[in-house]
Design a protein around this motif. Structure first.
Motif, PDB file in Angstrom:
ATOM      1  N   SER A 218      38.480  48.816  42.810  1.00 19.35           N
ATOM      2  CA  SER A 218      39.044  47.467  42.993  1.00 19.35           C
ATOM      3  C   SER A 218      40.025  47.136  41.870  1.00 19.35           C
ATOM      4  O   SER A 218      39.952  47.681  40.763  1.00 19.35           O
ATOM      5  CB  SER A 218      37.921  46.429  43.012  1.00 19.35           C
TER       6      SER A 218
ATOM      7  N   LYS B 199      35.919  55.719  51.184  1.00 18.93           N
ATOM      8  CA  LYS B 199      36.298  56.814  52.095  1.00 18.93           C
ATOM      9  C   LYS B 199      36.004  58.193  51.498  1.00 18.93           C
ATOM     10  O   LYS B 199      36.316  59.200  52.122  1.00 18.93           O
ATOM     11  CB  LYS B 199      37.801  56.727  52.448  1.00 18.93           C
TER      12      LYS B 199
ATOM     13  N   LEU C 208      30.424  62.109  47.994  1.00 21.89           N
ATOM     14  CA  LEU C 208      30.302  61.408  46.713  1.00 21.89           C
ATOM     15  C   LEU C 208      29.511  62.239  45.701  1.00 21.89           C
ATOM     16  O   LEU C 208      29.878  62.322  44.527  1.00 21.89           O
ATOM     17  CB  LEU C 208      29.631  60.044  46.952  1.00 21.89           C
TER      18      LEU C 208
ATOM     19  N   LEU D  21      23.122  52.816  45.422  1.00 18.81           N
ATOM     20  CA  LEU D  21      24.081  53.786  45.974  1.00 18.81           C
ATOM     21  C   LEU D  21      23.933  55.159  45.307  1.00 18.81           C
ATOM     22  O   LEU D  21      23.981  56.192  45.968  1.00 18.81           O
ATOM     23  CB  LEU D  21      25.521  53.265  45.763  1.00 18.81           C
TER      24      LEU D  21
ATOM     25  N   VAL E 108      27.978  49.451  36.502  1.00 18.02           N
ATOM     26  CA  VAL E 108      28.673  48.159  36.412  1.00 18.02           C
ATOM     27  C   VAL E 108      28.189  47.204  37.514  1.00 18.02           C
ATOM     28  O   VAL E 108      28.242  45.991  37.374  1.00 18.02           O
ATOM     29  CB  VAL E 108      30.210  48.370  36.516  1.00 18.02           C
TER      30      VAL E 108
HETATM   31  P1  NDP Z   1      34.865  45.175  45.423  1.00 18.96           P
HETATM   32  O1  NDP Z   1      34.062  44.889  46.635  1.00 18.96           O
HETATM   33  O2  NDP Z   1      36.166  44.501  45.217  1.00 18.96           O
HETATM   34  O3  NDP Z   1      35.140  46.747  45.317  1.00 18.96           O
HETATM   35  C1  NDP Z   1      34.136  47.665  45.629  1.00 18.96           C
HETATM   36  C2  NDP Z   1      34.682  49.072  45.506  1.00 18.96           C
HETATM   37  O4  NDP Z   1      33.638  49.963  45.868  1.00 18.96           O
HETATM   38  C3  NDP Z   1      35.863  49.368  46.448  1.00 18.96           C
HETATM   39  O5  NDP Z   1      36.845  50.121  45.757  1.00 18.96           O
HETATM   40  C4  NDP Z   1      35.225  50.181  47.570  1.00 18.96           C
HETATM   41  O6  NDP Z   1      36.070  51.159  48.138  1.00 18.96           O
HETATM   42  C5  NDP Z   1      34.108  50.896  46.820  1.00 18.96           C
HETATM   43  N1  NDP Z   1      33.032  51.309  47.719  1.00 18.96           N
HETATM   44  C6  NDP Z   1      32.425  50.582  48.691  1.00 18.96           C
HETATM   45  N2  NDP Z   1      31.467  51.311  49.292  1.00 18.96           N
HETATM   46  C7  NDP Z   1      31.462  52.512  48.681  1.00 18.96           C
HETATM   47  C8  NDP Z   1      30.706  53.683  48.871  1.00 18.96           C
HETATM   48  N3  NDP Z   1      29.745  53.772  49.792  1.00 18.96           N
HETATM   49  N4  NDP Z   1      30.975  54.748  48.076  1.00 18.96           N
HETATM   50  C9  NDP Z   1      31.939  54.691  47.131  1.00 18.96           C
HETATM   51  N5  NDP Z   1      32.682  53.591  46.897  1.00 18.96           N
HETATM   52  C10 NDP Z   1      32.453  52.517  47.676  1.00 18.96           C
HETATM   53  O7  NDP Z   1      33.886  44.860  44.200  1.00 18.96           O
HETATM   54  P2  NDP Z   1      34.249  44.637  42.633  1.00 18.96           P
HETATM   55  O8  NDP Z   1      35.040  45.796  42.168  1.00 18.96           O
HETATM   56  O9  NDP Z   1      34.772  43.279  42.400  1.00 18.96           O
HETATM   57  O10 NDP Z   1      32.792  44.677  41.978  1.00 18.96           O
HETATM   58  C11 NDP Z   1      32.018  45.843  42.036  1.00 18.96           C
HETATM   59  C12 NDP Z   1      30.645  45.539  41.460  1.00 18.96           C
HETATM   60  O11 NDP Z   1      30.786  45.234  40.072  1.00 18.96           O
HETATM   61  C13 NDP Z   1      29.943  44.329  42.076  1.00 18.96           C
HETATM   62  O12 NDP Z   1      28.560  44.591  42.141  1.00 18.96           O
HETATM   63  C14 NDP Z   1      30.194  43.222  41.076  1.00 18.96           C
HETATM   64  O13 NDP Z   1      29.215  42.211  41.123  1.00 18.96           O
HETATM   65  C15 NDP Z   1      30.117  44.008  39.802  1.00 18.96           C
HETATM   66  N6  NDP Z   1      30.751  43.397  38.647  1.00 18.96           N
HETATM   67  C16 NDP Z   1      30.107  43.560  37.465  1.00 18.96           C
HETATM   68  C17 NDP Z   1      30.625  43.068  36.329  1.00 18.96           C
HETATM   69  C18 NDP Z   1      29.902  43.314  35.068  1.00 18.96           C
HETATM   70  O14 NDP Z   1      30.292  42.776  34.056  1.00 18.96           O
HETATM   71  N7  NDP Z   1      28.846  44.115  35.058  1.00 18.96           N
HETATM   72  C19 NDP Z   1      31.880  42.316  36.304  1.00 18.96           C
HETATM   73  C20 NDP Z   1      32.534  42.237  37.607  1.00 18.96           C
HETATM   74  C21 NDP Z   1      31.961  42.759  38.726  1.00 18.96           C
HETATM   75  P3  NDP Z   1      37.418  50.786  48.968  1.00 18.96           P
HETATM   76  O15 NDP Z   1      38.454  50.492  47.919  1.00 18.96           O
HETATM   77  O16 NDP Z   1      37.701  52.022  49.739  1.00 18.96           O
HETATM   78  O17 NDP Z   1      37.069  49.592  49.805  1.00 18.96           O
END
Ligand code: NDP
Length: 283
Positions: free
Chosen positions: A169, A193, A197, A216, A231
């Protein structure tokens, strides 16, 4: 008689790291000629956003920094949100602005984020700041900075390490991957995609998972000696928080792991205020 020893992973404790780094941050704040103010703009009352903001406000109070929490209704128009961001830009008493993400579907994230004055963009998400940190300059988005500081605290170098980042993201996965690359790591990025993994995670020295899917990463995704940075923040059925990594199933395999809660999240909050202080230092 055969004895088998079960080794348990070192816990990369975000609370401990944050407490240790706190005096340095406080020192920098004392060195400023004014008390900084962070504006936090929240659209909607999502439970996860509210709890992240609560943590930021509590930390601001702890370190003696001002925060101005502007809570807006879910159905507010995009134009109105933009007006509020512009008001914060113009307010000389505000040095840092964060728009809590995600925004409701009717509001275009990039338009709102790019309204933030880049000099007040404390999470470094405006296009101008993205291009800076992509080249290794300027402040990093808070989660990426938090991960970097946590690794540094535990003397884990990224240089020449194979790092697999799961998640790409704009807010989390991408900045973490670029930060790792800029620190000298060989980076693989996985996403929804990615076909296999486990193959991608198993070849890494360090796995950084930022997806938001409970459990996951399982034992089949890891191998001995790896460092796992979780994270992800997810809420379990019982209401408790947990990461993307099934902690119980990997903890006796890997060398080190961050807990959730008490891991990266702690460092993200610290990093956000480190960013604020850095911005203030440039005023
Ligand atoms: P998003 O939903 O924006 O992005 C999720 C990402 O995960 C996308 O790139 C997606 O791929 C990928 N993804 C989804 N399913 C799978 C899978 N089965 N296998 C591999 N990759 C996959 O979420 P965020 O990036 O905003 O947040 C991610 C996590 O981090 C959340 O749990 C959020 O709460 C947490 N977070 C934690 C913080 C911290 O300080 N610890 C701060 C901010 C967020 P694709 O691009 O192809 O859709």
């Amino acid at each position: 008689m055969l004895c088998s020893y079960i080794m348990s992973a070192q816990i990369l404790d975000g609370r401990k790291a944050r407490e240790a780094l706190l005096p340095g941050l406080m020192e920098k704040i004392r060195g400023l000629s004014f008390v900084p103010t962070l504006a936090i703009i929240q659209v909607s009352d999502r439970i996860d956003s509210t709890s992240f903001i609560k943590a930021k406000k509590a930390f601001a109070k702890k370190i003696g920094v001002n925060e101005k929490h502007i809570q807006l209704a879910e159905n507010i128009s995009q134009e109105k949100v933009i007006d509020i961001v512009r008001e914060c830009n113009a307010d000389s008493n505000i040095q840092g602005i964060i728009v809590q993400l995600p925004l409701p579907a009717h509001i275009e994230r990039d338009i709102v984020i790019n309204t933030i004055d880049p000099n007040k963009d404390v999470d470094a998400l405006t296009a101008m700041n993205v291009s800076k940190w992509s080249e290794g300059r300027g402040i990093l988005p808070a989660t990426a900075r938090g991960v970097r500081e946590l690794l540094k605290f535990y003397k884990i170098s990224l240089k020449d390490k194979k790092v697999t980042v799961v998640g790409r993201s704009e807010l989390v996965g991408k900045p973490i991957a670029i930060m790792c690359r800029n620190e000298g790591a060989i980076v693989t990025v996985c996403h929804s995609k990615t076909l296999d993994l486990a193959t991608e995670t198993k070849k890494a020295d360090i796995i950084i998972c930022a997806v938001g899917k409970l459990g996951l990463i399982q034992s089949k995704h890891v191998k001995r000696g790896q460092i796992i940075i979780d994270v992800g923040i997810n809420r379990k059925e019982d209401g408790m928080l947990a990461g993307d990594v099934d902690f119980q199933s990997v903890k006796n395999i890997v060398a080190a792991i961050t807990p959730v809660p008490g891991g990266v999240g702690q460092m993200t909050v610290l990093a956000l205020f480190e960013n604020l202080v850095d911005i203030c230092g440039n005023i």
